[in-house]
Design a protein around this motif. Structure first.
Motif, PDB file in Angstrom:
ATOM      1  N   PRO A  79      25.296 -36.412   0.795  1.00 49.09           N
ATOM      2  CA  PRO A  79      25.035 -35.136   0.119  1.00 49.09           C
ATOM      3  C   PRO A  79      24.113 -35.342  -1.072  1.00 49.09           C
ATOM      4  O   PRO A  79      24.028 -36.426  -1.637  1.00 49.09           O
ATOM      5  N   ILE A  80      23.407 -34.305  -1.404  1.00 53.97           N
ATOM      6  CA  ILE A  80      22.558 -34.341  -2.592  1.00 53.97           C
ATOM      7  C   ILE A  80      23.466 -34.049  -3.780  1.00 53.97           C
ATOM      8  O   ILE A  80      23.981 -32.941  -3.925  1.00 53.97           O
ATOM      9  N   LEU A  81      23.695 -35.056  -4.594  1.00 51.78           N
ATOM     10  CA  LEU A  81      24.597 -34.924  -5.728  1.00 51.78           C
ATOM     11  C   LEU A  81      23.842 -35.206  -7.021  1.00 51.78           C
ATOM     12  O   LEU A  81      23.050 -36.137  -7.092  1.00 51.78           O
ATOM     13  N   ASN A  82      24.131 -34.419  -8.015  1.00 51.57           N
ATOM     14  CA  ASN A  82      23.588 -34.655  -9.343  1.00 51.57           C
ATOM     15  C   ASN A  82      24.324 -35.858  -9.921  1.00 51.57           C
ATOM     16  O   ASN A  82      25.548 -35.824 -10.089  1.00 51.57           O
ATOM     17  N   HIS A  83      23.587 -36.907 -10.216  1.00 50.64           N
ATOM     18  CA  HIS A  83      24.252 -38.141 -10.646  1.00 50.64           C
ATOM     19  C   HIS A  83      24.995 -37.967 -11.962  1.00 50.64           C
ATOM     20  O   HIS A  83      26.049 -38.575 -12.163  1.00 50.64           O
ATOM     21  N   GLU A  84      24.514 -37.132 -12.852  1.00 49.63           N
ATOM     22  CA  GLU A  84      25.215 -36.907 -14.121  1.00 49.63           C
ATOM     23  C   GLU A  84      26.554 -36.196 -13.886  1.00 49.63           C
ATOM     24  O   GLU A  84      27.541 -36.488 -14.547  1.00 49.63           O
ATOM     25  N   HIS A  85      26.562 -35.274 -12.926  1.00 45.17           N
ATOM     26  CA  HIS A  85      27.814 -34.603 -12.583  1.00 45.17           C
ATOM     27  C   HIS A  85      28.805 -35.589 -11.962  1.00 45.17           C
ATOM     28  O   HIS A  85      30.012 -35.525 -12.231  1.00 45.17           O
ATOM     29  N   VAL A  86      28.303 -36.486 -11.134  1.00 43.86           N
ATOM     30  CA  VAL A  86      29.169 -37.484 -10.504  1.00 43.86           C
ATOM     31  C   VAL A  86      29.717 -38.450 -11.553  1.00 43.86           C
ATOM     32  O   VAL A  86      30.900 -38.824 -11.496  1.00 43.86           O
ATOM     33  N   VAL A  87      28.907 -38.822 -12.520  1.00 38.65           N
ATOM     34  CA  VAL A  87      29.408 -39.670 -13.612  1.00 38.65           C
ATOM     35  C   VAL A  87      30.502 -38.916 -14.374  1.00 38.65           C
ATOM     36  O   VAL A  87      31.524 -39.490 -14.745  1.00 38.65           O
ATOM     37  N   GLY A  88      30.313 -37.611 -14.569  1.00 43.28           N
ATOM     38  CA  GLY A  88      31.344 -36.785 -15.198  1.00 43.28           C
ATOM     39  C   GLY A  88      32.600 -36.717 -14.351  1.00 43.28           C
ATOM     40  O   GLY A  88      33.726 -36.720 -14.871  1.00 43.28           O
ATOM     41  N   PHE A  89      32.432 -36.647 -13.039  1.00 38.93           N
ATOM     42  CA  PHE A  89      33.549 -36.643 -12.102  1.00 38.93           C
ATOM     43  C   PHE A  89      34.342 -37.953 -12.233  1.00 38.93           C
ATOM     44  O   PHE A  89      35.573 -37.942 -12.296  1.00 38.93           O
ATOM     45  N   TYR A  90      33.622 -39.063 -12.294  1.00 40.54           N
ATOM     46  CA  TYR A  90      34.285 -40.352 -12.477  1.00 40.54           C
ATOM     47  C   TYR A  90      35.033 -40.386 -13.810  1.00 40.54           C
ATOM     48  O   TYR A  90      36.186 -40.837 -13.872  1.00 40.54           O
ATOM     49  N   SER A  91      34.405 -39.902 -14.860  1.00 39.03           N
ATOM     50  CA  SER A  91      35.060 -39.871 -16.174  1.00 39.03           C
ATOM     51  C   SER A  91      36.343 -39.054 -16.118  1.00 39.03           C
ATOM     52  O   SER A  91      37.378 -39.447 -16.676  1.00 39.03           O
ATOM     53  N   HIS A  92      36.289 -37.936 -15.402  1.00 41.04           N
ATOM     54  CA  HIS A  92      37.468 -37.092 -15.217  1.00 41.04           C
ATOM     55  C   HIS A  92      38.569 -37.851 -14.469  1.00 41.04           C
ATOM     56  O   HIS A  92      39.739 -37.822 -14.857  1.00 41.04           O
ATOM     57  N   ALA A  93      38.185 -38.536 -13.392  1.00 44.76           N
ATOM     58  CA  ALA A  93      39.147 -39.311 -12.608  1.00 44.76           C
ATOM     59  C   ALA A  93      39.756 -40.428 -13.458  1.00 44.76           C
ATOM     60  O   ALA A  93      40.969 -40.679 -13.392  1.00 44.76           O
ATOM     61  N   ASN A  94      38.945 -41.067 -14.247  1.00 44.81           N
ATOM     62  CA  ASN A  94      39.415 -42.145 -15.115  1.00 44.81           C
ATOM     63  C   ASN A  94      40.422 -41.630 -16.144  1.00 44.81           C
ATOM     64  O   ASN A  94      41.462 -42.242 -16.367  1.00 44.81           O
ATOM     65  N   LYS A  95      40.146 -40.480 -16.730  1.00 42.36           N
ATOM     66  CA  LYS A  95      41.070 -39.876 -17.693  1.00 42.36           C
ATOM     67  C   LYS A  95      42.382 -39.475 -17.012  1.00 42.36           C
ATOM     68  O   LYS A  95      43.455 -39.624 -17.587  1.00 42.36           O
ATOM     69  N   PHE A  96      42.267 -38.963 -15.793  1.00 42.14           N
ATOM     70  CA  PHE A  96      43.474 -38.585 -15.045  1.00 42.14           C
ATOM     71  C   PHE A  96      44.327 -39.820 -14.770  1.00 42.14           C
ATOM     72  O   PHE A  96      45.544 -39.801 -14.934  1.00 42.14           O
ATOM     73  N   LEU A  97      43.698 -40.900 -14.366  1.00 37.53           N
ATOM     74  CA  LEU A  97      44.424 -42.143 -14.109  1.00 37.53           C
ATOM     75  C   LEU A  97      45.149 -42.610 -15.364  1.00 37.53           C
ATOM     76  O   LEU A  97      46.287 -43.081 -15.291  1.00 37.53           O
ATOM     77  N   LYS A  98      44.530 -42.488 -16.501  1.00 35.49           N
ATOM     78  CA  LYS A  98      45.146 -42.941 -17.760  1.00 35.49           C
ATOM     79  C   LYS A  98      46.415 -42.153 -18.086  1.00 35.49           C
ATOM     80  O   LYS A  98      47.288 -42.660 -18.785  1.00 35.49           O
ATOM     81  N   LYS A  99      46.543 -40.945 -17.553  1.00 41.58           N
ATOM     82  CA  LYS A  99      47.765 -40.148 -17.750  1.00 41.58           C
ATOM     83  C   LYS A  99      48.946 -40.727 -16.967  1.00 41.58           C
ATOM     84  O   LYS A  99      50.088 -40.403 -17.240  1.00 41.58           O
ATOM     85  N   MET A 100      48.648 -41.546 -15.980  1.00 39.40           N
ATOM     86  CA  MET A 100      49.709 -42.067 -15.122  1.00 39.40           C
ATOM     87  C   MET A 100      50.463 -43.156 -15.843  1.00 39.40           C
ATOM     88  O   MET A 100      51.545 -43.480 -15.613  1.00 39.40           O
TER      89      MET A 100
END
Length: 168
Positions: free
Chosen positions: A147-168
């Protein structure tokens, strides 16, 4: 995954312990961190190359698994699942969870609904529209797509996932 499980994970009848989900989320998160570093090393002139797009897509794909594995871990932690018991249909049934429909899924919404039925203050969702869009489109099949993905949005997605993991 615990070392004993990782060798046999693809064999029929072998199930994970719920702590294996947290281990997997952390392992995927580590890979994502490396992919993010790789993205940052690309020159601006390389952003239209296939290699750059593959790294962006891989970061997106694995970030989704960070969220999925984190959700599954939290579900089992919240229901007081015995850390020594396998996550199998019978044990899940004892806790009122349909293993096939509620755990063996890649749907964030389905997993979130199960988690919400146990606790209400942990959510994978985002208030950012770009992240919400990526969350709604994520599924394991993205590994086969380009898919054509905006790399900055994907980096933001990763940051979101990383923050979610830290809640665990």
């Amino acid at each position: 995954m615990s070392p004993a499980v990782s060798v046999n994970i693809l064999q029929v009848g072998v199930y994970l312990k719920y702590s294996d989900y947290l281990y997997s989320a952390k392992r995927h998160n580590y890979a994502c961190r490396l992919l993010k570093t790789k993205l940052e090393a690309f020159d601006v002139s390389e952003r239209d190359t296939d290699n750059f797009k593959h790294v962006v897509n891989s970061l997106y794909y694995l970030s989704g698994y960070v969220i999925e594995c984190s959700l599954k871990f939290k579900i089992f932690e919240c229901i007081g699942y015995d850390i020594e018991k396998d996550i199998d249909p019978e044990e899940c049934k004892k806790h009122g969870i349909n293993h096939r429909k509620k755990i063996i899924t890649h749907s964030f919404k389905t997993l979130q609904n199960v988690l919400d039925s146990k606790i209400s203050d942990v959510s994978y969702e985002s208030k950012e529209i770009e992240i919400t869009n990526l969350l709604s489109k994520w599924n394991p099949e993205v590994r086969y797509e380009t898919p054509i993905l905006n790399h900055e949005h994907v980096v933001g997605f990763y940051s979101h996932a990383n923050k979610f993991l830290k809640k665990m």
